[in-house]
Design an enzyme around this catalytic site. Structure first.
Site, short mmCIF file in Angstrom:
data_model
loop_
_atom_site.label_atom_id
_atom_site.label_comp_id
_atom_site.label_asym_id
_atom_site.label_seq_id
_atom_site.Cartn_x
_atom_site.Cartn_y
_atom_site.Cartn_z
N HIS A 42 0.85 -1.20 0.00
CA HIS A 42 0.00 0.00 0.00
C HIS A 42 0.88 1.24 0.00
CE1 HIS A 42 -4.03 -1.79 1.58
NE2 HIS A 42 -3.51 -2.49 0.61
N PRO A 54 -3.79 -0.42 19.03
CA PRO A 54 -3.54 -0.82 17.64
C PRO A 54 -3.69 0.28 16.59
CG PRO A 54 -5.64 -1.68 18.40
CD PRO A 54 -5.00 -1.04 19.58
P1 RFL Z 1 2.73 -12.49 21.27
O1 RFL Z 1 2.30 -12.57 19.86
O2 RFL Z 1 1.68 -12.22 22.31
O3 RFL Z 1 3.47 -13.84 21.60
C1 RFL Z 1 3.81 -14.22 22.91
C2 RFL Z 1 3.82 -15.72 23.00
O4 RFL Z 1 4.22 -16.12 24.30
C3 RFL Z 1 3.39 -17.18 24.71
N1 RFL Z 1 3.41 -17.25 26.18
C4 RFL Z 1 4.15 -18.14 26.87
N2 RFL Z 1 4.98 -19.11 26.49
C5 RFL Z 1 5.57 -19.87 27.45
N3 RFL Z 1 5.35 -19.69 28.79
C6 RFL Z 1 4.51 -18.72 29.20
N4 RFL Z 1 4.27 -18.54 30.52
C7 RFL Z 1 3.88 -17.88 28.24
N5 RFL Z 1 3.00 -16.85 28.31
C8 RFL Z 1 2.75 -16.48 27.06
C9 RFL Z 1 2.04 -16.83 24.13
O5 RFL Z 1 1.17 -17.96 24.02
C10 RFL Z 1 2.43 -16.28 22.77
O6 RFL Z 1 2.47 -17.28 21.77
O7 RFL Z 1 3.86 -11.39 21.48
P2 RFL Z 1 5.05 -10.90 20.48
O8 RFL Z 1 5.74 -12.08 19.87
O9 RFL Z 1 5.81 -9.91 21.24
O10 RFL Z 1 4.30 -10.20 19.27
C11 RFL Z 1 3.61 -9.00 19.47
C12 RFL Z 1 2.35 -8.96 18.61
O11 RFL Z 1 1.65 -10.20 18.67
C13 RFL Z 1 1.42 -7.84 19.08
O12 RFL Z 1 2.14 -6.65 19.33
C14 RFL Z 1 0.33 -7.49 18.11
O13 RFL Z 1 -0.39 -8.58 17.65
C15 RFL Z 1 -0.61 -6.50 18.83
N6 RFL Z 1 -1.95 -6.57 18.31
C16 RFL Z 1 -2.22 -5.90 17.18
N7 RFL Z 1 -1.24 -5.15 16.61
C17 RFL Z 1 -1.47 -4.48 15.49
O14 RFL Z 1 -0.55 -3.83 14.99
N8 RFL Z 1 -2.73 -4.55 14.89
C18 RFL Z 1 -3.75 -5.31 15.42
O15 RFL Z 1 -4.83 -5.38 14.88
C19 RFL Z 1 -3.51 -6.01 16.61
N9 RFL Z 1 -4.48 -6.77 17.18
C20 RFL Z 1 -2.95 -7.34 18.95
C21 RFL Z 1 -4.21 -7.42 18.35
C22 RFL Z 1 -2.72 -7.98 20.18
C23 RFL Z 1 -3.73 -8.70 20.82
N10 RFL Z 1 -3.43 -9.28 22.11
C24 RFL Z 1 -2.07 -9.37 22.60
C25 RFL Z 1 -4.37 -9.60 23.11
C26 RFL Z 1 -5.22 -8.20 18.94
C27 RFL Z 1 -4.98 -8.85 20.17
C28 RFL Z 1 -6.10 -9.67 20.74
C1 PHB Z 2 -5.52 -4.68 10.93
O1 PHB Z 2 -5.59 -4.91 9.70
O2 PHB Z 2 -5.81 -5.54 11.76
C2 PHB Z 2 -5.11 -3.35 11.40
C3 PHB Z 2 -4.66 -2.42 10.48
C4 PHB Z 2 -4.28 -1.16 10.92
C5 PHB Z 2 -4.35 -0.84 12.25
C6 PHB Z 2 -4.79 -1.79 13.17
C7 PHB Z 2 -5.18 -3.03 12.74
O3 PHB Z 2 -4.00 0.41 12.65
#
Ligand code: RFL
Ligand code: PHB
Length: 389
Positions: A72, A292
């Site tokens: 994009h 987010p």
């Molecule tokens: P993750 O992806 O949470 O991975 C952490 C891993 O550690 C495991 N874990 C354990 N393992 C062993 N022993 C334990 N005691 C443990 N406790 C936990 C977990 O099962 C998991 O597999 O962190 P990481 O790798 O730092 O990556 C970060 C990203 O995942 C995160 O920043 C983003 O996904 C944030 N986020 C979003 N970011 C965006 O930019 N756009 C989004 O739309 C968006 N939606 C989200 C999200 C984060 C969410 N969370 C954390 C609740 C939606 C959700 C629901």
């Molecule tokens: C998504 O595609 O999940 C998304 C994209 C942009 C954002 C947050 C989430 O700022």
């Protein structure tokens, strides 16, 4: 088990760290509470910064990303009766790529499996021991109920916002902001109604039109904290999205379709520092959370491990501790930049009860849409600063 780096968590941070360490000749073992299938199906982020794409390509993970990822040039910013395109490519010569976190995790999972990476899934009771010594360790209960122990030179907590690693850093400084609204997110089997993402300010609340592919749309609505997803029928969701995204405005239409996933996400900012205690390092959501709105969470996790992997290679392979000692301060510079950007995008786009705030938000949006200086600042932060920033 004995290894050089014990990694807690097989999310994007943990998997990518093991990939980068392997390329640098450093061995690691990962423990993860969930199953591989669960980790790979977890629907989260969708936007990759230019630096994230470049890094994934440079470590052999570019093939599917290059064919299935959608580049994009920018985003649309919108408020009632106005929609403006910000062209990052023109403004700063950088782009973003739409490629789901699910896909990044699958690519990493496959690459690690092909390399014979040791990953123990479905563990419980993970604990960090002796991080102040040169022989830290991680203990856990394995999927068969038997106790496990990994002795390592270094432990890295990549265990997300609810993991135990963060708590193993004594007396940290922490900062937190809880926002007075949440997102209701949906995934729908319908072609996106827009070429690039639409971030919409509306008196009823913020809305975002994102996507995952040519046939799958991802959309979000601002809702009050504590919202029960059951109170939002599919019809109510599509009606609210149509209103907030401007269905009918200048001939634009929002195409509804079958909703396949629906959930409410609370929003907060959180930073813990330092991101290191002795031989324990934190990376990704384990050290910081952003709302987010700026699409930064996954990209920040990638930027952390891009710094940490060479720092650990210097420490363990070349016996040079300087980059590892600098890791926390260096990573936190970008963390605070992204924390500010995510807070700024969030507070600019989400409506509150305050009519004065609404006027300031609209003024800010008009400035971004008409001033090259304003638009360039947003573009630079959204498409991402270079990894070493
Ligand atoms: P993750 O992806 O949470 O991975 C952490 C891993 O550690 C495991 N874990 C354990 N393992 C062993 N022993 C334990 N005691 C443990 N406790 C936990 C977990 O099962 C998991 O597999 O962190 P990481 O790798 O730092 O990556 C970060 C990203 O995942 C995160 O920043 C983003 O996904 C944030 N986020 C979003 N970011 C965006 O930019 N756009 C989004 O739309 C968006 N939606 C989200 C999200 C984060 C969410 N969370 C954390 C609740 C939606 C959700 C629901
Ligand atoms: C998504 O595609 O999940 C998304 C994209 C942009 C954002 C947050 C989430 O700022």
């Amino acid at each position: 088990m004995r290894t050089q780096v014990a990694i807690i968590g097989a999310g994007p941070a943990g998997l990518l760290l093991s990939q980068l360490l392997d390329a640098a000749g450093v061995e690691s073992v990962i423990v993860e509470t969930r199953s591989r299938e669960y980790v790979e199906a977890r629907i989260r982020a969708g936007i990759l910064e230019q630096s994230t794409v470049d890094l994934l390509r440079s470590c052999g993970l570019g093939e599917r990303l290059d064919t299935e990822g959608d580049v994009h040039r920018g985003i649309h910013l919108q408020w009632p009766r106005e929609r403006h395109h910000l062209d990052f490519s023109e403004l700063i010569g950088r782009t973003v790529t739409v490629y789901g976190q699910t896909e990044v995790t699958k690519d990493l999972g496959r690459a690690r499996a092909a390399a014979g990476q040791e990953i123990v899934y479905e563990v419980s009771g993970t604990a960090v021991h002796d991080p102040e010594t040169e022989r830290p360790s991680v203990t856990y209960t394995g999927p068969d109920g038997r106790p496990g122990r990994i002795e390592a030179d270094v432990v890295v907590g990549c265990d997300g916002s609810f993991g135990p690693a963060r708590a193993a850093v004594p007396d940290p400084q922490t900062w937190e902001r809880v926002y007075p609204y949440s997102w209701l997110g949906i995934l729908a089997d319908v072609a996106p109604s827009t070429d690039e993402l639409i971030y919409a300010w509306h008196p009823d609340g913020f809305a975002l039109h994102s996507m995952r592919s040519a046939t799958v749309s991802r959309l979000y609505l601002q809702v009050p904290n504590g919202t029960d997803v059951a109170t939002w029928s599919d019809d109510r969701i599509w009606t609210a999205l149509a209103t907030r995204l401007g269905h009918g405005q200048d001939g634009w239409t929002l195409n509804p379709g079958p909703i396949t996933e629906k959930s409410v996400l609370p929003m907060r900012s959180f930073v813990q520092q330092p991101m290191r205690h002795g031989r324990l390092f934190l990376a990704g959501d384990a050290a910081h959370i952003v709302p987010p709105t700026g699409a930064k969470g996954l990209n920040l996790a990638v930027a952390d491990v891009a710094l940490l992997a060479p720092a650990l290679a210097s420490l363990l392979r070349d016996k040079d501790p300087a980059p590892a000692e600098a890791y926390s301060d260096t990573a936190l510079r970008r963390v605070w930049r992204c924390t500010h950007f995510s807070w700024w995008m969030t507070t600019m786009l989400h409506t509150s009860e305050d009519p004065f705030d609404a006027q300031l938000q609209l003024s800010q949006l008009r400035w971004l849409a008409t001033s090259e200086a304003g638009a360039t600042g947003l573009a630079e932060n959204y498409a991402g600063l270079p990894i070493g920033f």
